[in-house]
Write an enzyme that holds these catalytic residues in place. Structure first.
Site, mmCIF file in Angstrom:
data_model
loop_
_atom_site.group_PDB
_atom_site.id
_atom_site.type_symbol
_atom_site.label_atom_id
_atom_site.label_comp_id
_atom_site.label_asym_id
_atom_site.label_seq_id
_atom_site.Cartn_x
_atom_site.Cartn_y
_atom_site.Cartn_z
ATOM 1 N N ASN A 1 0.808 -1.232 0.000
ATOM 2 C CA ASN A 1 0.000 0.000 0.000
ATOM 3 C C ASN A 1 0.841 1.282 0.000
ATOM 4 O OD1 ASN A 1 0.645 -0.634 2.681
ATOM 5 N ND2 ASN A 1 -1.109 0.475 3.470
ATOM 6 N N GLU B 1 4.004 -4.863 12.193
ATOM 7 C CA GLU B 1 3.175 -3.675 11.953
ATOM 8 C C GLU B 1 1.929 -4.166 11.235
ATOM 9 O OE1 GLU B 1 3.474 -0.693 12.949
ATOM 10 O OE2 GLU B 1 5.535 -0.657 13.651
ATOM 11 N N CYS C 1 -3.228 1.447 6.728
ATOM 12 C CA CYS C 1 -3.391 0.828 8.040
ATOM 13 C C CYS C 1 -3.906 1.857 9.033
ATOM 14 C CB CYS C 1 -2.065 0.252 8.512
ATOM 15 S SG CYS C 1 -0.726 1.440 8.443
ATOM 16 N N GLU D 1 8.304 1.425 14.866
ATOM 17 C CA GLU D 1 9.247 1.815 13.824
ATOM 18 C C GLU D 1 9.488 3.315 13.950
ATOM 19 O OE1 GLU D 1 7.490 -0.060 10.161
ATOM 20 O OE2 GLU D 1 9.241 -1.359 10.422
HETATM 21 P P1 NAD Z 1 -0.503 -9.280 3.540
HETATM 22 O O1 NAD Z 1 -0.393 -9.715 4.962
HETATM 23 O O2 NAD Z 1 -1.411 -10.033 2.657
HETATM 24 O O3 NAD Z 1 0.938 -9.331 2.834
HETATM 25 C C1 NAD Z 1 2.038 -8.640 3.386
HETATM 26 C C2 NAD Z 1 3.319 -9.320 2.929
HETATM 27 O O4 NAD Z 1 3.389 -10.619 3.538
HETATM 28 C C3 NAD Z 1 3.397 -9.548 1.418
HETATM 29 O O5 NAD Z 1 4.708 -9.277 0.993
HETATM 30 C C4 NAD Z 1 3.079 -11.037 1.301
HETATM 31 O O6 NAD Z 1 3.616 -11.643 0.150
HETATM 32 C C5 NAD Z 1 3.714 -11.577 2.560
HETATM 33 N N1 NAD Z 1 3.234 -12.896 3.013
HETATM 34 C C6 NAD Z 1 2.046 -13.494 2.742
HETATM 35 N N2 NAD Z 1 1.990 -14.689 3.355
HETATM 36 C C7 NAD Z 1 3.154 -14.855 4.043
HETATM 37 C C8 NAD Z 1 3.683 -15.869 4.899
HETATM 38 N N3 NAD Z 1 3.000 -16.981 5.187
HETATM 39 N N4 NAD Z 1 4.898 -15.686 5.450
HETATM 40 C C9 NAD Z 1 5.605 -14.554 5.203
HETATM 41 N N5 NAD Z 1 5.161 -13.565 4.388
HETATM 42 C C10 NAD Z 1 3.946 -13.707 3.823
HETATM 43 O O7 NAD Z 1 -0.864 -7.736 3.584
HETATM 44 P P2 NAD Z 1 -1.110 -6.752 2.370
HETATM 45 O O8 NAD Z 1 -2.438 -7.068 1.767
HETATM 46 O O9 NAD Z 1 0.088 -6.724 1.508
HETATM 47 O O10 NAD Z 1 -1.178 -5.333 3.142
HETATM 48 C C11 NAD Z 1 -2.334 -4.884 3.767
HETATM 49 C C12 NAD Z 1 -2.252 -5.083 5.263
HETATM 50 O O11 NAD Z 1 -1.057 -4.493 5.746
HETATM 51 C C13 NAD Z 1 -3.367 -4.383 6.005
HETATM 52 O O12 NAD Z 1 -3.865 -5.222 7.007
HETATM 53 C C14 NAD Z 1 -2.700 -3.157 6.618
HETATM 54 O O13 NAD Z 1 -3.311 -2.665 7.768
HETATM 55 C C15 NAD Z 1 -1.328 -3.674 6.880
HETATM 56 N N6 NAD Z 1 -0.367 -2.574 6.942
HETATM 57 C C16 NAD Z 1 0.076 -2.184 8.166
HETATM 58 C C17 NAD Z 1 0.951 -1.097 8.267
HETATM 59 C C18 NAD Z 1 1.435 -0.625 9.617
HETATM 60 O O14 NAD Z 1 2.372 0.161 9.642
HETATM 61 N N7 NAD Z 1 0.849 -1.043 10.713
HETATM 62 C C19 NAD Z 1 1.388 -0.452 7.119
HETATM 63 C C20 NAD Z 1 0.925 -0.884 5.882
HETATM 64 C C21 NAD Z 1 0.036 -1.961 5.810
#
Ligand code: NAD
Length: 481
Positions: A154, A252, A286, A462
């Protein structure tokens, strides 16, 4: 069509050891725009070994020397900002103005940690008062080792910068798995690091999905620390992986942040901040303030302002400056958000924007924005992270009730308070369970601040000195005086 089948390992762009690819579609048109390698366990292993081999030399540099590399990376990013922005728009579908901010914030983060690194050498071995006469204690901070970094799509550059810059400043080496949905901007970021002269193996990048790359990376025995940003569902899997071998983990995760609008708020400002809090990045933040708590006396005026504002929505190509409503990242995300909207309508919830004419392009992953009024606190819409342009509203008459409602959530990432009375706003802000709270402003995240939340929003912080500490261990050396 673009084909991305190379990983960055030991400063070389190496072909993937996996024959499998994944198709990437344009968020704007839905058309196929790239094939991305899925990576494999063998690629992960290769990259982790490169990072492990680089660690002794990189960690032995002075922090000030490492800081110079960070500064050079910032300079490279700035010189390639146009490409980074264009790729970010192309793959994430975000508005060009928002892609610009992503790049600017990433650069600011590298500069911040470059400067912080300059202060670290002087702190090493400082004598501490341990209140034990006859003994001297010197405190050292040491890098944890090889870090596995996993980032979402995102804000593809800034979320990566928030991890890479402090980890490098601390003396760690990295294997980074960027999101499989936005691989190109991340690849450019990595290329900038190499162009900045980063030594071999210090930053490695393996493309691919969670199953084939993310999970084996987290499970790799040479990884000493895992830093993850993403969804709660995956965060839990990452934490389980970190438990194997008892590795520290930073998470995060999601949010469902409140925005409280007090009775004495200026309506135009309140409208701006409510608006940007939920519709920036089409709600895919997020920290989106997706639960609006508005004082009942000011509610009608705020609704009128929001409705008026919605008439100005221009949905379309995010690369065009006039566009104000961008698509979501993927067909999956589009379906998820639309399912929430459908669910709300089936339950009789009223969408304030229902009657506002908003024309969406026929193709691409666009979603009509919604503002659902009087959403019960136990409704899914109020409780769950939607990650799209959907705002839920409740009105209040008593400030204490608003604070209680704001805090009734499983997350605790961010919050906003809008009020004409600064003292009142501060008092409310202090009562909110939230990692970051903005008063009369919008989503301001300076690199010197902190980022991270309470509850299910994750573990650790962070940015700022805390972001650096996440990659350091503490050692004391005691000796008789
Ligand atoms: P996601 O959890 O689907 O994917 C995040 C990353 O994890 C991707 O690179 C994905 O390929 C990887 N991944 C997937 N399965 C995995 C596994 N089993 N082991 C290790 N890595 C794996 O999330 P998304 O759809 O990419 O992002 C959206 C989410 O991220 C939302 O829930 C949002 O709130 C959160 N987010 C949080 C912050 C924060 O700072 N708190 C910032 C940005 C996004």
């Amino acid at each position: 069509m673009l084909t991305l089948t190379q990983h960055l390992i030991d400063n070389q762009w190496v072909p993937s050891q996996s024959p499998h690819t994944q198709s990437l579609y344009s968020p704007v048109t839905g058309a196929l725009q790239a094939e991305l390698t899925r990576g494999s366990v063998a690629d992960v292993d290769h990259a982790v070994h490169a990072a492990a081999a680089a660690f002794p030399v990189w960690s032995a540099l002075s922090a000030a020397q490492r800081g110079q590399y960070l500064d050079a990376i910032a300079t490279e990013l700035a010189s390639r900002a146009e490409i980074l922005i264009a790729d970010s728009v192309r793959f994430s579908g975000k508005l060009i103005s928002e892609a610009q901010l992503d790049v600017e914030d990433a650069i600011a983060c590298f500069r911040y940690y470059a400067e912080l690194a300059n202060t670290l050498d002087a702190q090493q071995g400082q004598v501490r008062d341990i209140q034990s006469p006859g003994f001297e204690a010197r405190c050292y901070r040491r890098p944890l080792g090889v870090v596995a970094m996993i980032t979402p799509w995102n804000f593809p550059l800034v979320t990566a910068a928030w991890k890479i810059a402090p980890a490098l400043a601390a003396g760690c080496t990295i294997v980074w798995k960027p999101s499989e949905l936005t691989p190109l901007p991340e690849q450019y970021l990595a290329a900038c690091a190499i162009a900045a002269g980063l030594p071999n193996g210090v930053l490695n990048m393996v493309h691919g999905d969670g199953i084939n790359v993310g999970a084996p990376l987290c499970a790799h025995p040479l990884v000493n620390k895992i830093s993850f940003t993403g969804s709660n569902a995956v965060g839990e899997q990452v934490m389980r992986a970190a438990a194997q071998g008892t590795r520290p983990v930073s998470l995060e995760l999601g949010g469902k942040s409140p925005i409280i609008v007090m009775e004495d708020s200026d309506i135009d400002n309140a409208c701006d901040w409510v608006w940007s809090g939920i519709f920036t990045n089409s709600g895919q933040m997020c920290s989106a303030t997706s639960r609006l708590l508005v004082h009942q006396r000011i509610a009608p005026a705020l609704y009128a302002a929001l409705k008026l504002r919605a008439k100005e929505f221009i949905a379309g190509d995010p690369a065009e400056a006039r566009t104000s409503l961008a698509p979501l990242i993927s067909a999956t995300q589009q379906k998820t958000v639309q399912a929430f909207q459908q669910h709300a309508k089936q339950d009789g919830l009223v969408d304030l924007l229902e009657s506002v004419p908003i024309t969406l392009p026929a193709s691409g992953y666009f979603v009509r924005p919604s503002i659902f009024l009087n959403v019960p606190s136990d409704h899914d819409l109020w409780q769950k992270e939607i990650f799209g342009p959907v705002l839920c509203v409740q009105e209040f008459s008593d400030t204490a009730d608003a604070i209680t409602l704001a805090n009734q959530q499983q997350f605790g990432l961010a919050a906003t308070v809008i009020s004409g009375n600064a003292q009142q706003a501060h008092s409310i802000a202090q009562q909110l369970v939230s990692g970051v709270t903005w008063i009369n402003s919008h989503q301001f995240v300076p690199a010197a601040g902190s980022w991270g939340g309470y509850g299910r929003s994750g573990i650790g912080r962070e940015l700022g000195p805390w972001g650096l500490e996440a990659y350091q261990g503490i050692s004391h050396i005691y000796s008789p005086t």
